[in-house]
Design an enzyme around this catalytic site. Sequence first.
Site, short mmCIF file in Angstrom:
data_model
loop_
_atom_site.label_atom_id
_atom_site.label_comp_id
_atom_site.label_asym_id
_atom_site.label_seq_id
_atom_site.Cartn_x
_atom_site.Cartn_y
_atom_site.Cartn_z
N TYR A 164 21.37 -26.94 -99.59
CA TYR A 164 20.54 -25.66 -99.43
C TYR A 164 19.69 -25.27 -98.25
O TYR A 164 20.13 -23.95 -98.15
CB TYR A 164 19.29 -26.17 -100.63
CG TYR A 164 18.41 -25.03 -100.31
CD1 TYR A 164 18.35 -23.83 -101.13
CD2 TYR A 164 17.12 -25.25 -99.89
CE1 TYR A 164 17.36 -22.92 -101.09
CE2 TYR A 164 15.83 -24.38 -99.72
CZ TYR A 164 16.03 -23.00 -100.43
OH TYR A 164 15.23 -21.96 -100.38
N GLY A 195 10.30 -31.49 -89.06
CA GLY A 195 10.34 -32.73 -89.72
C GLY A 195 8.98 -33.13 -90.28
O GLY A 195 8.11 -32.15 -90.43
O1 LIG Z 1 14.40 -24.06 -109.63
P1 LIG Z 1 13.49 -23.33 -108.85
O2 LIG Z 1 12.31 -23.59 -108.57
O3 LIG Z 1 13.62 -21.83 -109.21
O4 LIG Z 1 14.09 -23.34 -107.28
C1 LIG Z 1 15.58 -23.43 -107.06
C2 LIG Z 1 15.93 -22.20 -106.64
O5 LIG Z 1 15.09 -21.72 -105.33
C3 LIG Z 1 16.37 -21.48 -104.38
O6 LIG Z 1 16.45 -20.15 -103.98
P2 LIG Z 1 15.96 -19.52 -102.75
O7 LIG Z 1 15.71 -18.14 -103.16
O8 LIG Z 1 14.84 -20.17 -102.21
O9 LIG Z 1 17.13 -19.61 -101.72
P3 LIG Z 1 18.57 -18.73 -101.53
O10 LIG Z 1 18.47 -17.11 -101.73
O11 LIG Z 1 19.24 -19.04 -100.44
O12 LIG Z 1 19.16 -19.39 -102.81
C4 LIG Z 1 17.47 -22.22 -104.65
O13 LIG Z 1 18.71 -21.76 -104.15
C5 LIG Z 1 17.56 -22.03 -106.43
O14 LIG Z 1 18.16 -20.60 -106.57
N1 LIG Z 2 9.05 -28.17 -92.35
C1 LIG Z 2 8.77 -28.75 -91.09
O1 LIG Z 2 9.47 -29.21 -90.34
C2 LIG Z 2 7.46 -28.64 -90.69
C3 LIG Z 2 6.91 -29.18 -89.33
C4 LIG Z 2 5.48 -29.97 -89.41
N2 LIG Z 2 5.27 -31.02 -90.07
C5 LIG Z 2 4.62 -28.79 -89.89
O2 LIG Z 2 3.99 -28.80 -91.12
O3 LIG Z 2 4.39 -28.00 -89.19
#
Ligand SMILES: O=P(O)(O)OC[C@H]1O[C@H](OP(=O)(O)OP(=O)(O)O)[C@H](O)[C@@H]1O
Ligand SMILES: NC(=O)CC[C@H](N)C(=O)O
Length: 470
Positions: free
Chosen positions: A255, A113
Amino acid sequence: MFENERPRDECGVFGLYRHSEAATLTYFGLYALQHRGQESAGICVSRKNNKMVSHKGMGLVHDVFKMEDLARIEGGSAIGHVRYSTTGDSVLANAQPFVAQHKGRAYAVAHNGNLVNAHKLKQELEESGSIFQTTMDSEVFLHLFVKNLKDGNVVRAIQRSVAKIEGAYSFVILTCKGEVIGVKDPNSFRPLALGKINGSYVLSSETCAFDLVQAEFVRELDPGEIVIINEDGVTSIKADPEPKTASLCIFEYIYFARPDSTIFGKNVYQMRKAHGKRLAQEAPVDADFVMPFPDSGNYAAIGYAEESGIPFEMGMIRNHYVGRSFIQPTQSMRDFAVRVKLNPVRELIRNKEIIIIEDSIIRGTTAMTRVKALRDLGAKKVHMRISCPPHRFPCYYGIDFSSKGELIAASKTEEELTRYLGLDTLHYLSIEGMLEASGVENPEDHFCKACFDGSYPVAFDPAVTKCCMG
Ligand SMILES: O=P(O)(O)OC[C@H]1O[C@H](OP(=O)(O)OP(=O)(O)O)[C@H](O)[C@@H]1O
Ligand SMILES: NC(=O)CC[C@H](N)C(=O)O
Ligand code: SF4
């Protein structure tokens, strides 16, 4: 923030009360939670004489822990963490669990968080003499905790400390006596579940970790609940007064969380599929096939194909040896990184009308480069459907897209984006559609959706940045 200009995964927490293989099972738990944080990993284990041992490192779980590391810290009770930073740099000093010594006793905390008033609290604590070891928001909690520990009552100290902090927190705490304690904020932004294993108890961000360690799911923690696991079993202390409205992060479903997990009472896979079905109703279009941008887009694409009756194809293959998020310093390297991640099946594409289903567009890097790849292979028409509304507002509750400038939908209309991304048509799921398809009663009082509509459930200081604690 946002060096890689993609949404970063967030943290995963895990805790296990007294088990002969506590460290090894926590390692497996973290393995299952790897998608929530790929920056650093750590495990902390309780020892006799009020001591603790821990092992932490930068990188992925299987890189950080060798069998001999686990053997060295085995036994007792354990808590673990996989991190993606939201406050504080990505450095070893900020790897969690964060451990502190107080009057010869050790305490550790693992946090998922983001605390929105950590900066202010840190200033107050420093005024009264506290010395900070990290630049994380999470450390503030442990300082408050030991200050409130005057009479030695751990639970009262936790209650007094959480009364001071604001924002998102699912904490797993380990005390020197080996108690494992779970704490959830009153808004319940992040998931946290309780399970049972060989007569012992376990806490995890997501239920997929229970499956791996063969623990039985008991229940999720309620908003504002504190759960204490010790030799008396499980004791629950409810927030007083009990929170009236929760604001569960709906983006966990879209996501972040794993599709085989059940969070906030619903399975993630089924939720994504329901969003995909609704998207097909809201934005139908004719095409030869529906294809996702894997992985997160897969499940909404299944829903869209089922609802529309249009065949489903895996027109884009994901390289499994690339993490979800990977930091690249330049745009050309980012474009290359997306090419490594997703490659089209060229034989499927030529002269075809295609509907791409994507879970979200953040900066647009994925959509931009991959749509071009489909065009280059001779796709006749390319339609895109997004299984959530446009991201127009930053998140301050534990997801690292905290700057509006980086969100492509914050500065472009749907029409402009259609042209910019080289698409024939583009449609996002509506906010109403997302909420209605979630299948919960009164979804407005149930979910946080601030990154879509700017209605933030917990006030924050917009001047506070990711590096404000340094
Ligand atoms: O618009 P952008 O800046 O490109 O970000 C969005 C993309 O990033 C994430 O994928 P990621 O690779 O993080 O994870 P996934 O393989 O679970 O889809 C999400 O699923 C999109 O495909
Ligand atoms: N994404 C998180 O939940 C991060 C936890 C915490 N705020 C950190 O930066 O380590
Ligand atoms: S602002 Fe968005 S990502 Fe952040 S907690 Fe709310 S729904 Fe989740």
